[in-house]
Scaffold this motif. Structure first.
Motif, short mmCIF file in Angstrom:
data_model
loop_
_atom_site.label_atom_id
_atom_site.label_comp_id
_atom_site.label_asym_id
_atom_site.label_seq_id
_atom_site.Cartn_x
_atom_site.Cartn_y
_atom_site.Cartn_z
N LEU A 429 0.86 -1.18 0.00
CA LEU A 429 0.00 0.00 0.00
C LEU A 429 0.90 1.23 0.00
N GLY A 430 0.72 2.11 -0.98
CA GLY A 430 1.56 3.29 -1.08
C GLY A 430 0.82 4.55 -0.71
N SER A 431 1.57 5.52 -0.24
CA SER A 431 1.03 6.84 0.10
C SER A 431 1.91 7.90 -0.54
N VAL A 432 1.28 8.94 -1.11
CA VAL A 432 2.04 9.95 -1.84
C VAL A 432 1.34 11.30 -1.76
N GLY A 433 2.10 12.37 -1.79
CA GLY A 433 1.53 13.72 -1.87
C GLY A 433 1.79 14.58 -0.66
N GLU A 434 1.82 13.96 0.52
CA GLU A 434 2.06 14.66 1.77
C GLU A 434 2.30 13.60 2.84
N PRO A 435 2.89 13.98 3.96
CA PRO A 435 3.06 12.98 5.03
C PRO A 435 1.70 12.46 5.49
N ILE A 436 1.60 11.15 5.64
CA ILE A 436 0.34 10.57 6.07
C ILE A 436 0.25 10.63 7.59
N ASN A 437 -0.85 11.14 8.11
CA ASN A 437 -1.01 11.23 9.56
C ASN A 437 -1.21 9.83 10.14
N PRO A 438 -0.76 9.61 11.37
CA PRO A 438 -0.81 8.26 11.94
C PRO A 438 -2.20 7.63 11.97
N GLU A 439 -3.25 8.43 12.19
CA GLU A 439 -4.60 7.87 12.24
C GLU A 439 -4.97 7.25 10.89
N ALA A 440 -4.68 7.97 9.82
CA ALA A 440 -4.95 7.44 8.48
C ALA A 440 -4.07 6.23 8.19
N TRP A 441 -2.83 6.29 8.65
CA TRP A 441 -1.90 5.16 8.44
C TRP A 441 -2.45 3.88 9.07
N HIS A 442 -2.90 3.97 10.31
CA HIS A 442 -3.42 2.80 11.01
C HIS A 442 -4.68 2.26 10.34
N TRP A 443 -5.56 3.15 9.88
CA TRP A 443 -6.76 2.72 9.18
C TRP A 443 -6.39 1.97 7.91
N TYR A 444 -5.48 2.53 7.16
CA TYR A 444 -4.99 1.96 5.90
C TYR A 444 -4.37 0.59 6.16
N TYR A 445 -3.55 0.52 7.19
CA TYR A 445 -2.81 -0.71 7.51
C TYR A 445 -3.74 -1.81 8.03
N LYS A 446 -4.63 -1.44 8.94
CA LYS A 446 -5.47 -2.45 9.59
C LYS A 446 -6.68 -2.85 8.76
N LEU A 447 -7.42 -1.87 8.24
CA LEU A 447 -8.66 -2.20 7.55
C LEU A 447 -8.42 -2.62 6.10
#
Length: 694
Positions: A429-447
């Motif tokens: 799973l990639g993220s691009v454009g700006e630093p990803i905030n931890p809350e969004a990171w955890h949602w992305y990672y877990k769900l």
């Protein structure tokens, strides 16, 4: 502040066969790329075709020190190749002719197609011959104003095949597009009649006509405009229709794609290009004034796009990859077109776009609640809020690359929209454009990733050509919010205001002390501005304009643009730190923070907050947010102003334009260039709704 102790290991079973499967292997490869760059990149270069071989004594030269002469970067100087040949002919010759290069999905789910490498090569050669028939030769510029359709990719590669320089533009106004056509002196323009964006019809050809009129008024005539008849072949939204006869066509200048391309020859000999010949110009907005035409060149960009794609996404031959970025942005250039095709990849190309806000005109601003319903009760993805996951499930996507702003939007909806789909194919799973905030990171990672997938939080810029800071999915443990470590060949340095290097733990300006192959070479027709913008603040270094901090483990955390740092009563903090805290509140979907001058503190915090669909913006929410920041950071950090922002001014790649927010904070309407915004009307809305007395 994100916890630096939260570390997530790559899934051993999933990444046992990764290209880079351990920290030790990463370190070994990285050291080689720094200590012996000719050997490291030379081995990669052997995978590509060179008409004129690479000379070892001219493999790599540069000067980053403005005090020692002109700034320059040269890789593989003197060698000749052709990017299109390496992306298409090489793959066909290697037996991948019948392999799918792109699965295409239209705005409407009923619209889809596919294109093999062999068929893509034929279409590229045909359009390359059309361009040649219009007098386009090596070095000529071609402007492109198109949605996410296969003809956009064909146009890019047709240009590279004959040595023309493409310059893609995405949904700019007629004025802004004209400015870019004039700057690069484009002789040909390629566009479409129009496109559906959800239920909204965008008539792109009409915008192009306005741009060409403006160019002619300033003495530059676009000689040919090629128009793809797109609207007749796609399914319109229910109850909508478009009469193709309404598309304005100027005889002698305008020609339909379907009239010119099918009868052209499917054979076109490639133009062999010098390694440092221009490949494309991509305009990026400066903080003020004229947009910058970032120029990338042939060989170095090709190698870097191919290498970063392979290792950062751990791409394997049978994988299916999807980058949601528009091809008109650098992310789309490098990681939807050039990088994947250089690896013989199968990609998904989707016309679905993330909706960063409505297109309502704010000549008269309605009440915020009314505006909110107008913009946000429509789905951010068309036709339903689960469109991303429908596509992942349909094509069994293995690598998925999107922006944090899209992730945060998806977080607003019921988890069932994710869990009802089979996403087990996902690996990275990639993220691009700006630093990803931890809350969004955890949602992305877990769900989304089910705690199996690695998240690569990539930091890079239009100027860098490809990823410069990231983790590698099979090798490096992840820290939510951290960019990670430098990619091969990249030497990051942290400097303080005086230019002194910060070693070990610390925070400062993020700069680079040497170039990698994919770094931009100049600004089109403006090398002086290139040197001034990137190399004068710290002679000897490329200055990114971003700040970063290094933790005890050596991870780099990008803190945002340096001019987004806050200095409140002598306390230095990053906007990202405050924004992350605000976003933790269950009623906040997104937050942006800027500094506002203060007579006592020097600067104070001015916060823009977008609430979730179920929350109300009121005095209680404002008080709670102020108190939270006060408790988490300190009394000095308590925001002075919290403004409701149903939408934020963002570029089409999802970046928040904080320089515009700083103007709003001080009620200064001289906001400069807004041409890169997804929705410029958001600016007027935010001015009109500033809190009284702010």
């Amino acid at each position: 502040m994100p916890s630096e102790k939260s570390v997530f290991q790559p899934d051993g079973a999933l990444f046992r066969q990764a290209h880079v499967s351990s920290v030790e292997q990463y370190k070994e490869m990285y050291e080689k790329s720094i200590d012996r760059p000719e050997e490291f990149w030379g081995e990669i270069a052997k995978e590509f075709y060179w008409e004129t071989p690479i000379s070892r004594d001219k493999f790599f030269r540069y000067n980053f020190d403005i005090t020692k002469g002109p700034i320059f970067t040269k890789w593989m100087d003197g060698a000749t190749t052709n990017v299109c040949y390496n992306l298409l002919d090489r793959n066909v010759r290697n037996g991948n002719g019948e392999k799918i290069a792109f699965y295409w999905e239209g705005s409407h789910p009923d619209d889809y197609s596919r294109l093999t490498y062999k068929k893509l090569l034929e279409e590229v050669c045909k359009f390359a011959n059309v361009l040649k028939s219009k007098g386009i030769r090596k070095g000529d510029r071609v402007a492109v104003y198109m949605p996410m359709i296969l003809e956009a990719v064909v146009t890019m590669l047709a240009c590279t095949r004959i040595g023309a320089v493409h310059s893609l533009v995405v949904r700019f106004s007629a004025d802004s597009f004209a400015e870019r056509i004039l700057d690069c002196e484009a002789r040909v323009l390629v566009t479409v009649d129009g496109t559906w964006r959800g239920e909204k019809l965008l008539q792109l050809k009409a915008i192009c006509d306005q741009s060409m009129i403006k160019c002619a008024q300033k003495g530059h005539n676009v000689e040919t405009c090629v128009v793809v008849s797109h609207l007749d072949r796609v399914t319109p939204p229910q109850g909508m229709q478009y009469n193709s006869n309404k598309t304005p066509m100027t005889p002698g200048r305008d020609v339909y794609w379907h009239d010119a391309v099918p009868q052209a020859s499917a054979s076109c000999y490639p133009e062999w290009m010098e390694a440092e010949d221009p490949l494309f110009v991509l305009y990026t907005s400066g903080s003020t004034g004229k947009p910058k035409g970032v120029l990338h060149t042939t060989a170095g960009y090709m190698l870097y796009a191919a290498t970063t794609f392979k290792y950062v996404f751990d791409y394997k031959p049978n994988d299916v990859y999807w980058c949601t970025a528009d091809v008109g942005w650098i992310t789309g250039h490098t990681y939807a077109v050039y990088g994947p095709l250089a690896n013989g990849a199968t990609s998904v190309l989707v016309s679905v776009k993330f909706a960063t806000g409505g297109r309502k005109s704010f000549g008269c601003v309605p009440k915020l609640s009314e505006w909110f319903r107008t913009v946000y009760e429509g789905t951010p993805f068309y036709p339903d809020n689960d469109r991303f996951w429908v596509v992942v499930d349909k094509y069994k996507v293995n690598q998925f690359y999107t922006a944090p702003t899209a992730i945060r939007s998806l977080m607003k909806f019921d988890d069932n929209l994710v869990t009802k789909h089979d996403l087990s194919s996902l690996r990275v799973l990639g993220s691009v454009g700006e630093p990803i905030n931890p809350e969004a990171w955890h949602w992305y990672y877990k769900l989304v990733g089910k705690e199996r997938c690695s998240i690569v939080d990539t930091f890079w810029q239009t100027e860098t050509g490809g990823h410069v800071l990231t983790t590698l999915p099979g090798a490096v443990p992840m820290k939510p919010g951290a960019a990670g470590f430098p990619f091969f060949g990249v030497l990051p340095v942290l400097l303080d205001e005086s230019g002194k290097e910060i070693k070990g733990e610390g925070e400062g300006y993020l700069v680079f002390s040497r170039p990698w192959p994919g770094l931009m070479r100049t600004l089109f027709n403006n090398h002086d501005r290139y040197e001034t913008t990137y190399f004068t603040k710290f002679p000897g270094y490329y200055c990114t304009g971003d700040g970063a901090r290094r933790d005890a483990d050596g991870y780099l955390w990008v803190t945002g643009r340096v001019d987004d740092m806050l200095n409140v009563s002598g306390h230095l903090m990053s906007t990202a730190e405050v924004e992350s805290i605000l976003a933790e509140h269950p009623g906040v979907a997104e937050a942006a923070v800027v500094a506002k001058p203060h007579p006592v503190k020097g600067e104070c915090l001015y916060c823009f907050v977008t609430t979730t669909a179920s929350a109300s913006f009121d005095g209680r929410l404002v008080a709670a947010l102020k108190q939270t920041v006060r408790e988490r950071i300190g009394p000095f950090a308590q925001p002075d102003v919290v403004q409701e922002a149903p939408a934020l001014p963002k570029t089409r790649s999802g970046k928040i334009m904080r320089r515009i927010l700083r103007k709003i904070a001080v009620n200064d309407r001289d906001v400069g260039d807004v041409s890169t915004l997804a929705d410029s009307s958001v600016v007027e809305m935010l001015f009109a709704t500033r809190p009284q007395g702010a």
